[in-house]
Write a protein that holds these residues in place. Sequence first.
Motif, short mmCIF file in Angstrom:
data_model
loop_
_atom_site.label_atom_id
_atom_site.label_comp_id
_atom_site.label_asym_id
_atom_site.label_seq_id
_atom_site.Cartn_x
_atom_site.Cartn_y
_atom_site.Cartn_z
N LEU A 98 0.82 -1.22 0.00
CA LEU A 98 0.00 0.00 0.00
C LEU A 98 0.85 1.27 0.00
O LEU A 98 0.54 2.22 -0.72
N PHE A 99 1.89 1.29 0.80
CA PHE A 99 2.81 2.43 0.86
C PHE A 99 4.26 1.93 0.82
O PHE A 99 5.04 2.19 1.72
N PRO A 100 4.62 1.19 -0.24
CA PRO A 100 5.96 0.60 -0.30
C PRO A 100 7.06 1.65 -0.33
O PRO A 100 6.90 2.73 -0.90
N ASN A 101 8.16 1.32 0.32
CA ASN A 101 9.39 2.13 0.28
C ASN A 101 9.25 3.52 0.90
O ASN A 101 10.07 4.40 0.65
N GLY A 102 8.19 3.73 1.69
CA GLY A 102 8.12 4.96 2.46
C GLY A 102 9.23 4.96 3.49
O GLY A 102 9.88 3.94 3.74
N GLN A 220 2.58 9.63 -11.05
CA GLN A 220 3.39 9.24 -12.20
C GLN A 220 3.24 10.21 -13.37
O GLN A 220 4.22 10.54 -14.04
N LYS A 221 2.05 10.71 -13.58
CA LYS A 221 1.83 11.56 -14.75
C LYS A 221 2.51 12.92 -14.62
O LYS A 221 2.66 13.64 -15.62
N HIS A 222 2.96 13.27 -13.39
CA HIS A 222 3.63 14.55 -13.18
C HIS A 222 5.16 14.43 -13.19
O HIS A 222 5.86 15.44 -13.27
N ILE A 223 5.68 13.20 -13.10
CA ILE A 223 7.12 13.04 -12.93
C ILE A 223 7.91 13.54 -14.13
O ILE A 223 8.93 14.25 -13.99
N THR A 224 7.48 13.21 -15.34
CA THR A 224 8.22 13.62 -16.54
C THR A 224 8.37 15.13 -16.61
O THR A 224 9.47 15.66 -16.88
N ALA A 225 7.28 15.84 -16.36
CA ALA A 225 7.33 17.30 -16.40
C ALA A 225 8.24 17.85 -15.31
O ALA A 225 8.99 18.82 -15.54
N LYS A 226 8.22 17.26 -14.13
CA LYS A 226 9.05 17.73 -13.03
C LYS A 226 10.54 17.48 -13.32
O LYS A 226 11.39 18.26 -12.90
N SER A 236 9.81 18.64 -7.41
CA SER A 236 10.84 18.94 -8.41
C SER A 236 12.24 18.70 -7.85
O SER A 236 13.09 18.09 -8.50
N GLN A 237 12.46 19.15 -6.62
CA GLN A 237 13.77 18.95 -6.01
C GLN A 237 14.10 17.47 -5.88
O GLN A 237 15.23 17.05 -6.11
N PHE A 238 13.10 16.69 -5.52
CA PHE A 238 13.33 15.27 -5.35
C PHE A 238 13.59 14.58 -6.69
O PHE A 238 14.39 13.64 -6.78
N CYS A 239 12.92 15.06 -7.75
CA CYS A 239 13.16 14.51 -9.08
C CYS A 239 14.59 14.76 -9.55
O CYS A 239 15.12 14.02 -10.39
N HIS A 240 15.21 15.79 -9.03
CA HIS A 240 16.57 16.15 -9.47
C HIS A 240 17.63 15.80 -8.42
O HIS A 240 18.81 16.06 -8.64
N VAL A 254 10.94 8.18 -6.41
CA VAL A 254 10.30 9.49 -6.33
C VAL A 254 8.81 9.33 -6.03
O VAL A 254 8.26 9.98 -5.12
N ARG A 255 8.16 8.46 -6.80
CA ARG A 255 6.72 8.23 -6.63
C ARG A 255 6.39 7.77 -5.22
O ARG A 255 5.48 8.30 -4.57
N ASP A 256 7.13 6.79 -4.73
CA ASP A 256 6.82 6.21 -3.42
C ASP A 256 7.03 7.23 -2.30
O ASP A 256 6.24 7.29 -1.35
N HIS A 257 8.07 8.05 -2.40
CA HIS A 257 8.31 9.05 -1.37
C HIS A 257 7.25 10.15 -1.40
O HIS A 257 6.80 10.61 -0.34
N ILE A 258 6.85 10.58 -2.58
CA ILE A 258 5.84 11.63 -2.67
C ILE A 258 4.51 11.14 -2.13
O ILE A 258 3.82 11.86 -1.38
N ILE A 259 4.13 9.93 -2.47
CA ILE A 259 2.87 9.38 -1.95
C ILE A 259 2.91 9.33 -0.44
O ILE A 259 1.95 9.71 0.25
N PHE A 260 4.03 8.86 0.12
CA PHE A 260 4.14 8.75 1.57
C PHE A 260 4.14 10.13 2.23
O PHE A 260 3.53 10.33 3.29
#
Length: 454
Positions: A98-102, A220-226, A236-240, A254-260
């Motif tokens: 449900l919240f993997p890798n948080g 996920q749909k926001h990661i490419t733009a970020k 954005s900072q986390f993506c870079h 990135v996805r798992d940390h943002i969700i958490f």
Amino acid sequence: MKTSTDYPELPRKANRQIDHIPGDNGALPILGDTVEFLKDYHGLTNRKYKLYGPVFRNNALLQRNIALLGPEANEIVLKDSDKIFSSKKAWDPLLDKLFPNGLMLRDFEIHRFHRKVLQAAFKKESLQAYLETMNPRMHQGVIDFPKDIEFGFKDSIKSLLLNVAAQVFMGVEMGKEADKINKGFLHAMEASLAVVKLPIPGTTWYKGIKGRQALEQFIQKHITAKRATESSDFFSQFCHAKDEDGNELSDEAVRDHIIFLLFAAHDTTTSTLCSIIYAIAKNPEWQDILHSEYQQITSDDLQYDDLPKLEKTGLVMKEALRMYPPVPVIPRRTIKETEIMGYRIPANTGIGVSPLFTHYMEEWWTEPHKFDPERFSAERAEHKRHFYQWIPFGGGHHKCIGLNFAEMQVKLFLFHLLRNHTISVKPGYNMQFNVVPIVFPTDGLPIQINKRKA
């Protein structure tokens, strides 16, 4: 970059080796104390404590575990000087799907690395920027709340805090997706305590998995733009962000940390604000005390330098967190044999320390069932009798990374709400709430907001 933690090989049948610990197998065959654990965790823990003392074995959620109660136990487990207690192995059965890798689902060196990356989101300059973003949103949120009629506070504040968290951490507007994402978090959280974990349509577990998928799709749909551009928001900072070898984190990380982060930033704060609002509605003299404190602030917005001035607000928050800690029990799993409080604990044994139980121990608190914020004042300082007696944010290596953000958010909301308004509940009302997995009112917390009379 190191991506996993190496553990010693653990015995599979360790849970059968705890019969030397005082305790029992619960009221029901197989299920043990699961029903009572879900419905009355505090009552269950008190009853077992009176029977067996501060160390006892129990059986709930199809797992045999050992409860370790009181400040001394809290310190041993949360401080974890010898790296004996795994957070990941304790939370995995509940949260891995449900919240993997948080951050809670990482240990030791890999936890330290990711915590360091996430820490950038909570530096002073970041908090100052968040406050500027949140001021108008909290102000507008209070304006939009119904006035002079009863409404459910829990859903209203949860929606507001999710929108605020999305803007603060992601730099995106939640918009029409807010309800879908809120339900995703709700279903995922509820599924963490599902006894039967089969993806059968209509079940709690099935809804939880679908909720997780909705959260993944949204992020996920926001990661490419970020990744394409850099901006000041944490997403954005986390993506870079790069590790010590210059490698960017994977999309999955990135996805798992943002969700958490979104989950932690709005669910636990929702719980906290519900507890505060209930407490001061039942003790309206504290609304007047806080109102007087806010009158010292001359600006319509709360500035970062104003936060330390809100001492009484801080006391109210601390007391609400004592009485209603959002996470009532903190699990760990031993990765090697140890001895605690005179008992041998085998490797691969589930254990739990309890903020909720500790917060009501009469040995440490004066009239613990009374709402008394002044117990945290400098003059009384009841919470300083033992460093691990007040632990709503946990402690040690896994102490809540966002505690300063949470305090800022609570103070900001109460400032905008109570400067010009009062809140009330019906005479004789007592909040109905569940304690696990997170303290939430089950009745929606019906309140009424009125314009403060001059």
